[in-house]
Design a protein around this motif. Structure first.
Motif, PDB file in Angstrom:
ATOM      1  N   THR A  20       2.850  26.028  12.084  1.00 41.09           N
ATOM      2  CA  THR A  20       1.698  25.701  12.851  1.00 41.09           C
ATOM      3  C   THR A  20       1.950  24.357  13.618  1.00 41.09           C
ATOM      4  O   THR A  20       1.595  24.445  14.982  1.00 41.09           O
ATOM      5  CB  THR A  20       0.748  24.997  11.718  1.00 41.09           C
ATOM      6  N   CYS A  78       3.995  25.662  16.714  1.00 37.89           N
ATOM      7  CA  CYS A  78       3.473  26.366  17.663  1.00 37.89           C
ATOM      8  C   CYS A  78       2.484  25.405  18.558  1.00 37.89           C
ATOM      9  O   CYS A  78       2.485  25.828  19.890  1.00 37.89           O
ATOM     10  CB  CYS A  78       2.679  27.443  16.840  1.00 37.89           C
ATOM     11  N   GLU A 105       1.982  27.690  25.027  1.00 41.46           N
ATOM     12  CA  GLU A 105       2.288  28.483  26.203  1.00 41.46           C
ATOM     13  C   GLU A 105       3.573  28.226  26.988  1.00 41.46           C
ATOM     14  O   GLU A 105       3.728  28.927  27.809  1.00 41.46           O
ATOM     15  CB  GLU A 105       0.968  28.638  27.222  1.00 41.46           C
ATOM     16  N   TRP A 114       5.130  34.875  13.449  1.00 42.87           N
ATOM     17  CA  TRP A 114       4.583  33.829  14.244  1.00 42.87           C
ATOM     18  C   TRP A 114       3.978  34.593  15.301  1.00 42.87           C
ATOM     19  O   TRP A 114       3.871  35.809  15.441  1.00 42.87           O
ATOM     20  CB  TRP A 114       5.674  32.960  15.094  1.00 42.87           C
ATOM     21  N   PRO A 115       2.898  34.064  15.993  1.00 39.15           N
ATOM     22  CA  PRO A 115       2.410  34.699  17.127  1.00 39.15           C
ATOM     23  C   PRO A 115       3.119  35.126  17.952  1.00 39.15           C
ATOM     24  O   PRO A 115       4.170  34.583  18.362  1.00 39.15           O
ATOM     25  CB  PRO A 115       1.414  33.354  17.691  1.00 39.15           C
ATOM     26  N   GLU A 116       2.797  35.967  18.902  1.00 38.35           N
ATOM     27  CA  GLU A 116       3.850  36.437  19.932  1.00 38.35           C
ATOM     28  C   GLU A 116       3.695  35.406  21.115  1.00 38.35           C
ATOM     29  O   GLU A 116       3.046  34.690  21.312  1.00 38.35           O
ATOM     30  CB  GLU A 116       3.409  37.917  20.499  1.00 38.35           C
ATOM     31  N   ARG A 153      -0.415  32.031  21.969  1.00 42.49           N
ATOM     32  CA  ARG A 153      -1.728  31.703  22.258  1.00 42.49           C
ATOM     33  C   ARG A 153      -2.448  31.762  20.952  1.00 42.49           C
ATOM     34  O   ARG A 153      -3.648  31.161  20.771  1.00 42.49           O
ATOM     35  CB  ARG A 153      -2.272  32.796  23.177  1.00 42.49           C
ATOM     36  N   GLY A 154      -1.996  32.595  20.078  1.00 40.10           N
ATOM     37  CA  GLY A 154      -2.597  32.824  18.725  1.00 40.10           C
ATOM     38  C   GLY A 154      -2.549  31.765  17.628  1.00 40.10           C
ATOM     39  O   GLY A 154      -1.665  31.023  17.624  1.00 40.10           O
ATOM     40  N   ALA A 155      -3.322  31.909  16.586  1.00 34.70           N
ATOM     41  CA  ALA A 155      -2.972  30.907  15.358  1.00 34.70           C
ATOM     42  C   ALA A 155      -2.061  31.498  14.410  1.00 34.70           C
ATOM     43  O   ALA A 155      -1.700  32.816  14.436  1.00 34.70           O
ATOM     44  CB  ALA A 155      -4.141  30.713  14.865  1.00 34.70           C
ATOM     45  N   ASP A 166      -0.719  33.021  11.196  1.00 39.43           N
ATOM     46  CA  ASP A 166      -1.335  33.668   9.924  1.00 39.43           C
ATOM     47  C   ASP A 166      -0.430  33.082   8.640  1.00 39.43           C
ATOM     48  O   ASP A 166       0.677  33.642   8.621  1.00 39.43           O
ATOM     49  CB  ASP A 166      -1.156  35.134  10.146  1.00 39.43           C
TER      50      ASP A 166
END
Length: 212
Positions: A52, A55, A60, A121-123, A127-129, A131
Motif C-alpha cells: 500500500t 503504491c 501514476e 498489485w494494481p496494474e 490507479r487502483g487500491a 487488494d
C-alpha cells in the motif's frame, strides 16, 4: 523422478537488491523505498502495508517503461537462464514465488520459468487500491508450492527451495532441500545448503551434488 525448484526473487535471484528498490531507483525514490524496506524488515509494516505504501509512493509515475528499465537494470545473478534451461533439460520444473509485484515477477516467464507468482498489485500505472487478498506472505509461498506440486503431480518431498530471508523460512521448513543464497541468519541457519556469490549456476551445482 521429477523435481520442482522454487526460487525467491528479492535478494536471491537479484543480488543485494529487490524489485521495489530497482523500480524506485528508476523513479529517483531510493531514499523513500529504503525507509519502507527498513520498516518491513523491522516488522512495522506487513506485506499489505508495504504494498500500500509503495503504491502510494509510485502512483501514476510508474509506467511499463519504468518497470522494463528496472527489470533490465537489476543486478541479477549470473546464469539464471542457464540454470533454468538445465532444469528443463532434466524434465524438471522451476518456479518463482515472490512477495514482489506480479508485473515484475511475471517477466521471468520469458527467461524460462514454468511459473512465476508475485503479489497481485494494481496494474501499471497504479490507479487502483491494493487488494489485501492478492498480497503474498511467507505462508502463501508454501500454499503456492503445494498448488504447483498438485498441478505437476509432485509432492513437497520433490521440491528444492532457494531463498535468502525470513519470508523463505516457512518454505525452507516445508521441503527437504533448501539453499540459502546470500542469505541472512533467518534461513542460513535452517537451510540444507548455503551459497555466497554472484552465480546461480554455482548454487544450483550444490543441489546437483546432493540430489542427482
Amino acid at each position: 523422478m521429477s523435481r520442482l525448484h522454487l526460487f525467491d526473487l528479492d535478494g536471491t535471484l537479484i543480488h543485494g537488491s529487490a524489485a521495489a528498490i530497482e523500480i524506485s531507483r528508476q523513479l529517483g525514490m531510493e531514499a523513500q523505498i529504503h525507509e519502507l524496506e527498513r520498516d518491513f524488515a523491522a516488522g512495522r509494516l506487513d506485506p499489505v502495508g508495504f504494498a500500500t505504501a509503495a503504491c502510494a509512493l509510485w502512483g501514476e509515475a510508474l509506467t511499463e517503461a519504468v518497470v522494463t528499465a528496472a527489470f533490465d537494470g537489476a543486478p541479477w545473478l549470473d546464469g539464471v537462464r542457464d540454470v533454468w534451461a538445465d532444469i528443463a533439460a532434466r524434465s524438471e520444473r522451476c518456479a518463482v514465488i515472490s512477495l514482489s509485484p506480479h508485473f515484475f515477477v511475471e517477466r521471468l516467464l520469458a527467461w524460462g520459468a514454468d511459473a512465476a507468482h508475485g503479489s497481485r498489485w494494481p496494474e501499471v500505472p497504479l490507479r487502483g487500491a491494493v487488494d489485501p487478498a492478492g498480497i503474498l506472505d511467507a505462508a502463501a509461498k508454501v500454499r503456492i508450492a503445494d498448488e504447483l506440486c498438485a498441478g505437476y503431480g509432485l509432492e513437497r518431498a520433490d521440491c528444492v527451495a532457494y531463498g535468502d530471508s525470513m519470508s523463505d523460512a516457512l518454505l525452507f521448513a516445508a521441503v527437504p532441500v533448501s539453499v540459502a543464497v546470500n542469505a541472512d541468519h533467518h534461513v542460513r541457519d535452517i537451510a540444507s545448503l548455503s551459497y555466497t556469490g554472484r552465480d546461480l549456476r554455482e548454487a544450483y551445482a550444490l543441489v546437483g551434488a546432493r540430489v542427482h
